[in-house]
Motif scaffolding. Structure first.
Motif, PDB file in Angstrom:
ATOM      1  N   SER A   1      38.582  24.136  43.317  1.00 15.65           N
ATOM      2  CA  SER A   1      38.211  23.757  44.639  1.00 15.65           C
ATOM      3  C   SER A   1      39.449  23.207  45.242  1.00 15.65           C
ATOM      4  CB  SER A   1      37.224  22.602  44.768  1.00 15.65           C
ATOM      5  OG  SER A   1      37.799  21.429  44.203  1.00 15.65           O
ATOM      6  N   ALA A   2      39.480  22.937  46.606  1.00 16.74           N
ATOM      7  CA  ALA A   2      40.344  22.206  47.148  1.00 16.74           C
ATOM      8  C   ALA A   2      40.887  20.859  46.589  1.00 16.74           C
ATOM      9  CB  ALA A   2      40.286  21.731  48.656  1.00 16.74           C
ATOM     10  N   LYS A   3      40.183  20.290  45.735  1.00 14.95           N
ATOM     11  CA  LYS A   3      40.431  19.130  44.882  1.00 14.95           C
ATOM     12  C   LYS A   3      41.152  19.365  43.879  1.00 14.95           C
ATOM     13  CE  LYS A   3      36.428  16.495  46.748  1.00 14.95           C
ATOM     14  NZ  LYS A   3      35.313  15.528  46.199  1.00 14.95           N
ATOM     15  N   GLY A   4      41.184  20.357  43.231  1.00 20.46           N
ATOM     16  CA  GLY A   4      41.996  20.819  42.132  1.00 20.46           C
ATOM     17  C   GLY A   4      41.515  21.896  41.436  1.00 20.46           C
ATOM     18  N   PRO A   5      42.051  22.358  40.096  1.00 21.01           N
ATOM     19  CA  PRO A   5      41.651  23.555  39.453  1.00 21.01           C
ATOM     20  C   PRO A   5      40.746  23.126  38.592  1.00 21.01           C
ATOM     21  CG  PRO A   5      43.678  22.624  38.377  1.00 21.01           C
ATOM     22  CD  PRO A   5      43.381  21.719  39.708  1.00 21.01           C
ATOM     23  N   ALA A   6      39.911  24.170  37.971  1.00 21.69           N
ATOM     24  CA  ALA A   6      38.855  24.110  37.073  1.00 21.69           C
ATOM     25  C   ALA A   6      39.404  23.418  35.693  1.00 21.69           C
ATOM     26  CB  ALA A   6      38.183  25.303  36.926  1.00 21.69           C
ATOM     27  N   GLY A   7      38.386  22.664  35.006  1.00 22.71           N
ATOM     28  CA  GLY A   7      38.829  22.259  33.713  1.00 22.71           C
ATOM     29  C   GLY A   7      39.517  20.925  33.820  1.00 22.71           C
ATOM     30  N   LYS A   8      40.032  20.434  35.020  1.00 23.64           N
ATOM     31  CA  LYS A   8      40.593  19.036  34.969  1.00 23.64           C
ATOM     32  C   LYS A   8      39.613  17.960  35.034  1.00 23.64           C
ATOM     33  CE  LYS A   8      44.774  20.449  35.449  1.00 23.64           C
ATOM     34  NZ  LYS A   8      45.815  20.353  34.444  1.00 23.64           N
ATOM     35  N   TRP A   9      39.987  17.022  34.326  1.00 26.50           N
ATOM     36  CA  TRP A   9      38.792  15.924  34.243  1.00 26.50           C
ATOM     37  C   TRP A   9      39.641  14.559  34.327  1.00 26.50           C
ATOM     38  CZ3 TRP A   9      40.079  12.181  30.502  1.00 26.50           C
ATOM     39  CH2 TRP A   9      40.798  12.610  29.571  1.00 26.50           C
ATOM     40  N   THR A  10      38.961  13.709  34.717  1.00 25.60           N
ATOM     41  CA  THR A  10      38.935  12.336  35.011  1.00 25.60           C
ATOM     42  C   THR A  10      37.991  11.232  34.211  1.00 25.60           C
ATOM     43  OG1 THR A  10      40.420  12.749  36.823  1.00 25.60           O
ATOM     44  CG2 THR A  10      39.858  10.548  36.735  1.00 25.60           C
ATOM     45  N   ASP A  11      38.669  10.045  33.805  1.00 18.37           N
ATOM     46  CA  ASP A  11      37.552   9.185  33.321  1.00 18.37           C
ATOM     47  C   ASP A  11      37.622   8.250  34.179  1.00 18.37           C
ATOM     48  OD1 ASP A  11      36.310   7.066  31.923  1.00 18.37           O
ATOM     49  OD2 ASP A  11      36.403   8.027  30.009  1.00 18.37           O
ATOM     50  N   ALA A  12      36.611   7.819  35.373  1.00 22.43           N
ATOM     51  CA  ALA A  12      36.587   6.859  36.043  1.00 22.43           C
ATOM     52  C   ALA A  12      36.694   5.181  35.336  1.00 22.43           C
ATOM     53  CB  ALA A  12      35.383   6.859  37.018  1.00 22.43           C
ATOM     54  N   ALA A  13      36.407   5.148  34.330  1.00 23.75           N
ATOM     55  CA  ALA A  13      36.315   3.810  33.451  1.00 23.75           C
ATOM     56  C   ALA A  13      37.613   3.288  33.163  1.00 23.75           C
ATOM     57  CB  ALA A  13      35.114   4.003  32.293  1.00 23.75           C
ATOM     58  N   THR A  14      38.614   4.515  32.496  1.00 22.82           N
ATOM     59  CA  THR A  14      39.855   4.299  31.992  1.00 22.82           C
ATOM     60  C   THR A  14      40.960   4.667  32.850  1.00 22.82           C
ATOM     61  OG1 THR A  14      39.861   6.346  30.832  1.00 22.82           O
ATOM     62  CG2 THR A  14      38.564   4.241  29.781  1.00 22.82           C
ATOM     63  N   GLY A  15      40.671   5.698  33.852  1.00 23.53           N
ATOM     64  CA  GLY A  15      41.768   6.201  34.278  1.00 23.53           C
ATOM     65  C   GLY A  15      42.500   7.293  33.668  1.00 23.53           C
ATOM     66  N   GLU A  16      42.011   7.660  32.492  1.00 25.02           N
ATOM     67  CA  GLU A  16      42.655   8.813  31.448  1.00 25.02           C
ATOM     68  C   GLU A  16      42.336  10.116  32.398  1.00 25.02           C
ATOM     69  OE1 GLU A  16      42.188   8.376  27.161  1.00 25.02           O
ATOM     70  OE2 GLU A  16      40.422   7.562  27.926  1.00 25.02           O
ATOM     71  N   HIS A  17      43.078  11.093  32.127  1.00 25.42           N
ATOM     72  CA  HIS A  17      42.878  12.306  32.660  1.00 25.42           C
ATOM     73  C   HIS A  17      43.619  13.153  32.009  1.00 25.42           C
ATOM     74  CE1 HIS A  17      46.918  12.446  34.477  1.00 25.42           C
ATOM     75  NE2 HIS A  17      46.826  11.257  34.708  1.00 25.42           N
ATOM     76  N   GLY A  18      43.124  14.620  32.222  1.00 32.17           N
ATOM     77  CA  GLY A  18      43.878  15.726  31.428  1.00 32.17           C
ATOM     78  C   GLY A  18      43.002  17.096  31.515  1.00 32.17           C
ATOM     79  N   ASP A  19      43.375  17.928  30.786  1.00 34.59           N
ATOM     80  CA  ASP A  19      42.596  19.385  30.961  1.00 34.59           C
ATOM     81  C   ASP A  19      41.727  19.660  29.599  1.00 34.59           C
ATOM     82  OD1 ASP A  19      44.151  19.891  28.742  1.00 34.59           O
ATOM     83  OD2 ASP A  19      45.823  21.261  29.884  1.00 34.59           O
ATOM     84  N   LEU A  20      41.374  20.752  29.357  1.00 36.44           N
ATOM     85  CA  LEU A  20      40.319  21.102  28.649  1.00 36.44           C
ATOM     86  C   LEU A  20      40.928  21.353  26.863  1.00 36.44           C
ATOM     87  CD1 LEU A  20      38.126  23.786  30.372  1.00 36.44           C
ATOM     88  CD2 LEU A  20      37.376  21.378  29.760  1.00 36.44           C
ATOM     89  N   LEU A  21      42.083  21.157  26.929  1.00 38.31           N
ATOM     90  CA  LEU A  21      42.970  21.044  25.712  1.00 38.31           C
ATOM     91  C   LEU A  21      42.879  19.630  25.107  1.00 38.31           C
ATOM     92  CD1 LEU A  21      46.160  23.414  26.330  1.00 38.31           C
ATOM     93  CD2 LEU A  21      44.179  23.745  24.379  1.00 38.31           C
ATOM     94  N   ASP A  22      42.905  18.631  26.182  1.00 41.48           N
ATOM     95  CA  ASP A  22      42.638  17.270  25.908  1.00 41.48           C
ATOM     96  C   ASP A  22      41.309  16.888  25.375  1.00 41.48           C
ATOM     97  OD1 ASP A  22      45.473  16.759  26.384  1.00 41.48           O
ATOM     98  OD2 ASP A  22      44.930  16.653  28.654  1.00 41.48           O
ATOM     99  N   VAL A  23      40.400  17.833  25.970  1.00 41.66           N
ATOM    100  CA  VAL A  23      38.976  17.620  25.589  1.00 41.66           C
ATOM    101  C   VAL A  23      38.606  17.975  24.195  1.00 41.66           C
ATOM    102  CG1 VAL A  23      36.504  18.521  26.000  1.00 41.66           C
ATOM    103  CG2 VAL A  23      37.862  17.722  28.009  1.00 41.66           C
ATOM    104  N   ILE A  24      39.370  19.155  23.808  1.00 40.14           N
ATOM    105  CA  ILE A  24      39.090  19.571  22.562  1.00 40.14           C
ATOM    106  C   ILE A  24      39.631  18.458  21.352  1.00 40.14           C
ATOM    107  CG2 ILE A  24      39.968  21.298  20.949  1.00 40.14           C
ATOM    108  CD1 ILE A  24      39.513  23.410  23.110  1.00 40.14           C
ATOM    109  N   ARG A  25      40.988  18.006  21.807  1.00 40.76           N
ATOM    110  CA  ARG A  25      41.603  16.945  20.990  1.00 40.76           C
ATOM    111  C   ARG A  25      40.921  15.825  20.803  1.00 40.76           C
ATOM    112  NH1 ARG A  25      43.797  12.950  22.534  1.00 40.76           N
ATOM    113  NH2 ARG A  25      44.015  13.356  24.653  1.00 40.76           N
TER     114      ARG A  25
END
Length: 111
Positions: free
Chosen positions: A54-78
């Protein structure tokens, strides 16, 4: 990000919801996002994964609102599997995507 990581990340993003259903099974879809507690698949609503570009960014990107962590789906697998080495993450991503495993490079001839 290496070429291998970029390639796998893009392929996983094409199947973002399937990746989330598999690795973040304690979450659920809500609109254009997958919501779960954290990248370790804890139940909750803190981490959100974008399921479609979307205009907000690519699919598969994530953010954890509690910790500020973010990444992609490789990080989800990890994170969801507790993997440490990228080789293990890449192997798991290839298995999930049903991709062939790379052939080992031939050893240089000995003299």
């Amino acid at each position: 990000m290496s070429g291998i990581a970029q390639h796998l990340s893009r392929r996983l993003a094409d199947r973002a919801e399937a990746v989330c259903r598999h690795y973040l099974s304690n979450g659920r879809r809500e609109g254009r996002y997958w919501l779960v507690g954290d990248v370790r698949n804890t139940p909750g609503r803190s981490l959100f994964v974008r399921l479609h570009a979307s205009a907000k960014g690519p699919a598969g990107k994530w953010t954890d609102a509690a910790t500020g962590e973010h990444g992609d789906l490789l990080d989800v697998i990890r994170g969801s599997l507790g993997l440490l080495d990228f080789a293990d993450v890449a192997e798991e991503a290839r298995t999930f995507l049903n991709l062939p495993h790379p052939e080992p490079e031939p050893a240089a001839p000995r003299r």
